[in-house]
Design a protein around this motif. Sequence first.
Motif, mmCIF file in Angstrom:
data_model
loop_
_atom_site.group_PDB
_atom_site.id
_atom_site.type_symbol
_atom_site.label_atom_id
_atom_site.label_comp_id
_atom_site.label_asym_id
_atom_site.label_seq_id
_atom_site.Cartn_x
_atom_site.Cartn_y
_atom_site.Cartn_z
ATOM 1 N N UNK A 93 1.113 -1.607 -3.889
ATOM 2 C CA UNK A 93 0.816 -0.130 -3.409
ATOM 3 C C UNK A 93 0.384 -0.320 -2.094
ATOM 4 N N UNK A 94 -0.276 -1.296 -1.728
ATOM 5 C CA UNK A 94 -1.087 -1.523 -0.464
ATOM 6 C C UNK A 94 -0.050 -1.805 0.568
ATOM 7 N N UNK A 95 1.005 -2.542 0.156
ATOM 8 C CA UNK A 95 2.209 -3.005 0.815
ATOM 9 C C UNK A 95 3.378 -1.660 0.976
ATOM 10 N N UNK A 96 2.723 -0.677 0.241
ATOM 11 C CA UNK A 96 4.144 0.502 0.480
ATOM 12 C C UNK A 96 5.206 0.505 -0.651
ATOM 13 N N UNK A 97 4.832 -0.356 -1.593
ATOM 14 C CA UNK A 97 6.031 -0.323 -2.781
ATOM 15 C C UNK A 97 5.600 0.617 -3.689
ATOM 16 N N UNK A 98 6.922 1.136 -4.203
ATOM 17 C CA UNK A 98 6.604 2.277 -5.410
ATOM 18 C C UNK A 98 6.358 1.258 -6.518
#
Lengths: 216, 225
Positions: B182-187
């Motif tokens: 999540x922190x890396x922007x992934x769904x």
Amino acid sequence: MAELPAAVAVLVVAGRLPIEAMIQGRTAFERALSALSAAPGVREVIVAPQVEIGEEVRAAHACPSTWCSPQASRLPAIRSALDAAGPSSSVLVHDADQPLVTPRCLSEVLVGTADHPAVAGGAAVKAAFKRVVNGVIEETVPRHRLVRLVGPRAFRRDVLLQVLLRADAERWLCHDEVRAARLAGVPVAIHRMTDINIRVTDALSSDLAGRHAIGL
Amino acid sequence: MGTSVNKVLLPIAGRTVLARTLDRFELHPSVGRIVVVAAEHELELVSEIIDASGAAKVTGIVAGGPTRHASEWNGLLALAPAIESGTIGVVLMHDGARPFVSSGEIDRVIAAARSCGAAIPTLAVAGADIMGVSEIGDLEDPPPGLHAVQTPQGFDGHLILAAHTLAANDGFDGVDTASVAEHAGHRVRVVQGSLANFKLTTPEDLVRAELVLACAGVGAEILQV
């Protein structure tokens, strides 16, 4: 610690299991009743059944408790108990299927009504929690922003009575006094608890409570 | 958990929690190798348990770190060459203290991780037991769509390696692997978890596990110990 309010304790018996489940030689009901009777601040215990309870059980526990007639659901059962109770400023509500509650825990929740209209016992959550939208994680919810409701609840008596009257008059689809209080706009404070408060709902949890009662 | 011994090293019904958890992945046809991450002072004991368990897929035992996040990172680093070479496609992160994960749950996580890149099993919070806490400490409604998280959490190998690298660079410490993604922007997609896949956290959980095994009559690639 604030002064303990004088309280009536309402022991809700939602089914037959607490009457029948033996936890190390005593039924779950007997253990819960014993804890309520020994809790500092509690002046009397009213048993509020939601099922018919045999006369032999009622007779065996007629003192120190008072029994109400069975009611079909929880909120009328609590209301019936309040109608039968003598004077008190606060009400402690506990379930007979949580037999490991301690008198100390009960009084700690009760004392909260000196400062709050309603108090609910809550334990820290252990798991990680996420908010999910359309099958995808939206965010991680910090654990300190969640609580697991366990065990006893306490209310100022006049507040609880007003909540129950309103729930009845307005036919709320609500079967829990904490939820009803919140629906009525009453703030409910949380008393953080660490007590083991296993709910006896089946043979497995009954066995587990029994092992815990003797320290595993 | 009220005992000085790590719970995964304790026996339930005659077999350690760790060995029982390993069994689930050892027997799963889609799992090719297992790396176990354990506290440094327990490496020898963990090694003995793995040897005795007959888990042939265990290819490494790695010392963990001071946090769960750090331990995951250490385990992931052990797999990094295989991920970068493409030998490993999906990485599963699992709690050693969840010995009742089913083959179906592992299947669901792997399938969703393959199609979406990141997936975890969850249980939607039902009933009124879990509530929210307001800023001033009163009860409030729980956040909508609240789910309790389980493991194994599954990820495309390249995705989670890059996400953990980013977390290391940012000083981010996740509560679980999904939060790193999540922190890396992934769904991160959720799949259906199960009540049976509970985590052994307290002494009563161990008793519950023994009772479950007695009632049932039964005896990823990174395993978090």
